[in-house]
Motif scaffolding. Sequence first.
Motif, PDB file in Angstrom:
ATOM      1  N   GLY A 171       1.365   7.033   6.157  1.00  0.00           N
ATOM      2  CA  GLY A 171       0.464   6.626   5.097  1.00  0.00           C
ATOM      3  C   GLY A 171      -0.393   5.425   5.447  1.00  0.00           C
ATOM      4  O   GLY A 171      -0.654   5.137   6.623  1.00  0.00           O
ATOM      5  N   LEU A 172      -0.826   4.711   4.410  1.00  0.00           N
ATOM      6  CA  LEU A 172      -1.653   3.531   4.625  1.00  0.00           C
ATOM      7  C   LEU A 172      -0.876   2.443   5.340  1.00  0.00           C
ATOM      8  O   LEU A 172      -1.454   1.662   6.107  1.00  0.00           O
ATOM      9  CB  LEU A 172      -2.189   3.008   3.282  1.00  0.00           C
ATOM     10  CG  LEU A 172      -3.398   3.726   2.692  1.00  0.00           C
ATOM     11  CD1 LEU A 172      -3.031   5.109   2.164  1.00  0.00           C
ATOM     12  CD2 LEU A 172      -4.025   2.899   1.572  1.00  0.00           C
ATOM     13  N   MET A 173       0.444   2.390   5.102  1.00  0.00           N
ATOM     14  CA  MET A 173       1.275   1.407   5.801  1.00  0.00           C
ATOM     15  C   MET A 173       1.146   1.579   7.304  1.00  0.00           C
ATOM     16  O   MET A 173       0.882   0.630   8.045  1.00  0.00           O
ATOM     17  CB  MET A 173       2.754   1.546   5.398  1.00  0.00           C
ATOM     18  CG  MET A 173       3.121   0.977   4.069  1.00  0.00           C
ATOM     19  SD  MET A 173       4.903   0.639   3.944  1.00  0.00           S
ATOM     20  CE  MET A 173       5.574   2.282   4.155  1.00  0.00           C
ATOM     21  N   GLY A 174       1.376   2.801   7.769  1.00  0.00           N
ATOM     22  CA  GLY A 174       1.304   3.063   9.192  1.00  0.00           C
ATOM     23  C   GLY A 174      -0.079   2.825   9.755  1.00  0.00           C
ATOM     24  O   GLY A 174      -0.227   2.299  10.870  1.00  0.00           O
TER      25      GLY A 174
ATOM     26  N   CYS B 264       0.832  -1.197   0.000  1.00  0.00           N
ATOM     27  CA  CYS B 264       0.000   0.000   0.000  1.00  0.00           C
ATOM     28  C   CYS B 264       0.867   1.247   0.000  1.00  0.00           C
ATOM     29  O   CYS B 264       2.100   1.168   0.123  1.00  0.00           O
ATOM     30  CB  CYS B 264      -0.938   0.020   1.208  1.00  0.00           C
ATOM     31  SG  CYS B 264      -0.088  -0.032   2.805  1.00  0.00           S
ATOM     32  N   GLY B 265       0.220   2.405  -0.105  1.00  0.00           N
ATOM     33  CA  GLY B 265       0.925   3.660  -0.175  1.00  0.00           C
ATOM     34  C   GLY B 265       1.505   4.103   1.158  1.00  0.00           C
ATOM     35  O   GLY B 265       1.012   3.734   2.229  1.00  0.00           O
ATOM     36  N   SER B 266       2.549   4.931   1.080  1.00  0.00           N
ATOM     37  CA  SER B 266       3.202   5.463   2.277  1.00  0.00           C
ATOM     38  C   SER B 266       2.982   6.969   2.422  1.00  0.00           C
ATOM     39  O   SER B 266       3.693   7.633   3.178  1.00  0.00           O
ATOM     40  CB  SER B 266       4.705   5.162   2.240  1.00  0.00           C
ATOM     41  OG  SER B 266       5.305   5.752   1.091  1.00  0.00           O
TER      42      SER B 266
ATOM     43  N   GLU C 291      10.210   7.057   5.744  1.00  0.00           N
ATOM     44  CA  GLU C 291       8.992   6.311   6.053  1.00  0.00           C
ATOM     45  C   GLU C 291       8.766   6.111   7.546  1.00  0.00           C
ATOM     46  O   GLU C 291       7.744   5.551   7.943  1.00  0.00           O
ATOM     47  CB  GLU C 291       9.007   4.965   5.320  1.00  0.00           C
ATOM     48  CG  GLU C 291       8.934   5.140   3.798  1.00  0.00           C
ATOM     49  CD  GLU C 291       8.794   3.829   3.042  1.00  0.00           C
ATOM     50  OE1 GLU C 291       8.904   2.749   3.677  1.00  0.00           O
ATOM     51  OE2 GLU C 291       8.569   3.881   1.825  1.00  0.00           O
ATOM     52  N   GLN C 292       9.706   6.558   8.390  1.00  0.00           N
ATOM     53  CA  GLN C 292       9.506   6.620   9.835  1.00  0.00           C
ATOM     54  C   GLN C 292       8.943   5.329  10.425  1.00  0.00           C
ATOM     55  O   GLN C 292       7.741   5.219  10.665  1.00  0.00           O
ATOM     56  CB  GLN C 292       8.577   7.785  10.171  1.00  0.00           C
ATOM     57  CG  GLN C 292       9.047   9.124   9.650  1.00  0.00           C
ATOM     58  CD  GLN C 292       8.001  10.208   9.790  1.00  0.00           C
ATOM     59  OE1 GLN C 292       7.193  10.181  10.707  1.00  0.00           O
ATOM     60  NE2 GLN C 292       7.995  11.155   8.873  1.00  0.00           N
ATOM     61  N   PRO C 293       9.789   4.330  10.651  1.00  0.00           N
ATOM     62  CA  PRO C 293       9.326   3.040  11.160  1.00  0.00           C
ATOM     63  C   PRO C 293       8.424   3.163  12.389  1.00  0.00           C
ATOM     64  O   PRO C 293       8.616   4.058  13.224  1.00  0.00           O
ATOM     65  CB  PRO C 293      10.630   2.323  11.511  1.00  0.00           C
ATOM     66  CG  PRO C 293      11.652   2.944  10.628  1.00  0.00           C
ATOM     67  CD  PRO C 293      11.244   4.386  10.485  1.00  0.00           C
ATOM     68  N   PHE C 294       7.455   2.285  12.459  1.00  0.00           N
ATOM     69  CA  PHE C 294       6.537   2.205  13.600  1.00  0.00           C
ATOM     70  C   PHE C 294       7.220   1.348  14.659  1.00  0.00           C
ATOM     71  O   PHE C 294       7.205   0.129  14.599  1.00  0.00           O
ATOM     72  CB  PHE C 294       5.213   1.595  13.135  1.00  0.00           C
ATOM     73  CG  PHE C 294       4.166   1.467  14.210  1.00  0.00           C
ATOM     74  CD1 PHE C 294       4.076   2.382  15.240  1.00  0.00           C
ATOM     75  CD2 PHE C 294       3.262   0.425  14.172  1.00  0.00           C
ATOM     76  CE1 PHE C 294       3.104   2.268  16.226  1.00  0.00           C
ATOM     77  CE2 PHE C 294       2.278   0.287  15.141  1.00  0.00           C
ATOM     78  CZ  PHE C 294       2.205   1.217  16.173  1.00  0.00           C
TER      79      PHE C 294
ATOM     80  N   ALA D 273      -7.524   1.368   5.802  1.00  0.00           N
ATOM     81  CA  ALA D 273      -6.294   0.628   6.079  1.00  0.00           C
ATOM     82  C   ALA D 273      -6.226   0.243   7.551  1.00  0.00           C
ATOM     83  O   ALA D 273      -5.841  -0.883   7.897  1.00  0.00           O
ATOM     84  CB  ALA D 273      -5.080   1.460   5.683  1.00  0.00           C
ATOM     85  N   HIS D 274      -6.588   1.168   8.426  1.00  0.00           N
ATOM     86  CA  HIS D 274      -6.608   0.884   9.868  1.00  0.00           C
ATOM     87  C   HIS D 274      -7.585  -0.247  10.172  1.00  0.00           C
ATOM     88  O   HIS D 274      -7.264  -1.179  10.923  1.00  0.00           O
ATOM     89  CB  HIS D 274      -6.989   2.146  10.634  1.00  0.00           C
ATOM     90  CG  HIS D 274      -6.833   2.051  12.115  1.00  0.00           C
ATOM     91  ND1 HIS D 274      -7.771   1.418  12.920  1.00  0.00           N
ATOM     92  CD2 HIS D 274      -5.852   2.490  12.952  1.00  0.00           C
ATOM     93  CE1 HIS D 274      -7.382   1.487  14.181  1.00  0.00           C
ATOM     94  NE2 HIS D 274      -6.209   2.129  14.226  1.00  0.00           N
ATOM     95  N   ALA D 275      -8.771  -0.177   9.575  1.00  0.00           N
ATOM     96  CA  ALA D 275      -9.791  -1.202   9.812  1.00  0.00           C
ATOM     97  C   ALA D 275      -9.355  -2.563   9.287  1.00  0.00           C
ATOM     98  O   ALA D 275      -9.634  -3.604   9.909  1.00  0.00           O
ATOM     99  CB  ALA D 275     -11.108  -0.779   9.159  1.00  0.00           C
ATOM    100  N   ILE D 276      -8.671  -2.587   8.160  1.00  0.00           N
ATOM    101  CA  ILE D 276      -8.199  -3.853   7.588  1.00  0.00           C
ATOM    102  C   ILE D 276      -7.131  -4.471   8.485  1.00  0.00           C
ATOM    103  O   ILE D 276      -7.135  -5.673   8.749  1.00  0.00           O
ATOM    104  CB  ILE D 276      -7.689  -3.632   6.161  1.00  0.00           C
ATOM    105  CG1 ILE D 276      -8.880  -3.358   5.229  1.00  0.00           C
ATOM    106  CG2 ILE D 276      -6.896  -4.840   5.656  1.00  0.00           C
ATOM    107  CD1 ILE D 276      -8.494  -2.827   3.867  1.00  0.00           C
TER     108      ILE D 276
END
Length: 202
Positions: A51-54, A15-17, A79-82, A29-32
């Motif tokens: 983005g959607l990744m996070g 997905c997008g970042s 992309e700032q890792p979680f 994305a959060h719900a998925i």
Amino acid sequence: MPNESSRLGSVCVYCGSSDTVEPSYLTDAHAIGESFAKAGLKLVYGGGGVGLMGAAARGAHAAGGAVLGIIPSFLRGREQPFDDVETVIVETMHERKMLMFERSDAFVVLPGGIGTLEEIVELLSWRRLDLHQKPIVFHNPGGFWDPFFALIRHTVDLGLTPPSLLNAWRAVEKAEDVTPALLNWDGEIDVAGEPATLRQLT
């Protein structure tokens, strides 16, 4: 073909970042991600916290799910890792993509840009070469992926791609249908010759 879902333990999300997207994409994305956690599926993703990744990673993590991020060292600033989830740092994009593939039993494609396109084209190319038979589900809100599907159909119509590739994925419009599409994956050929969509769940 046997039911692939019986072996699912982990799902890779492409997905997008970018955060500058339609807000509903982030909400979905959060719900998925949350739905994966509730289904006992580990989320494997590109390791970013934006983005959607996070959003997907946060959704899965907040719901108590296992999450594995895989990110190249040169993208850590962008992309700032979680940091709240397990994250593997690799050196190259090739390593990232291969490890994501190896650690995943299935794939879900959310809206994304050129990087997401690169990932899914490679995944479908490997499917075309019979290198894997892993389930692939597109989240297709508002027909986001329809132009991509039309391009694949165009290559089929011109004899450049075998028609069987059109049966390599499922596409669903609603976020809540993504995880059921994985869990009810049947691997059946769509006799109409169109990209197969989620069968009605009754």
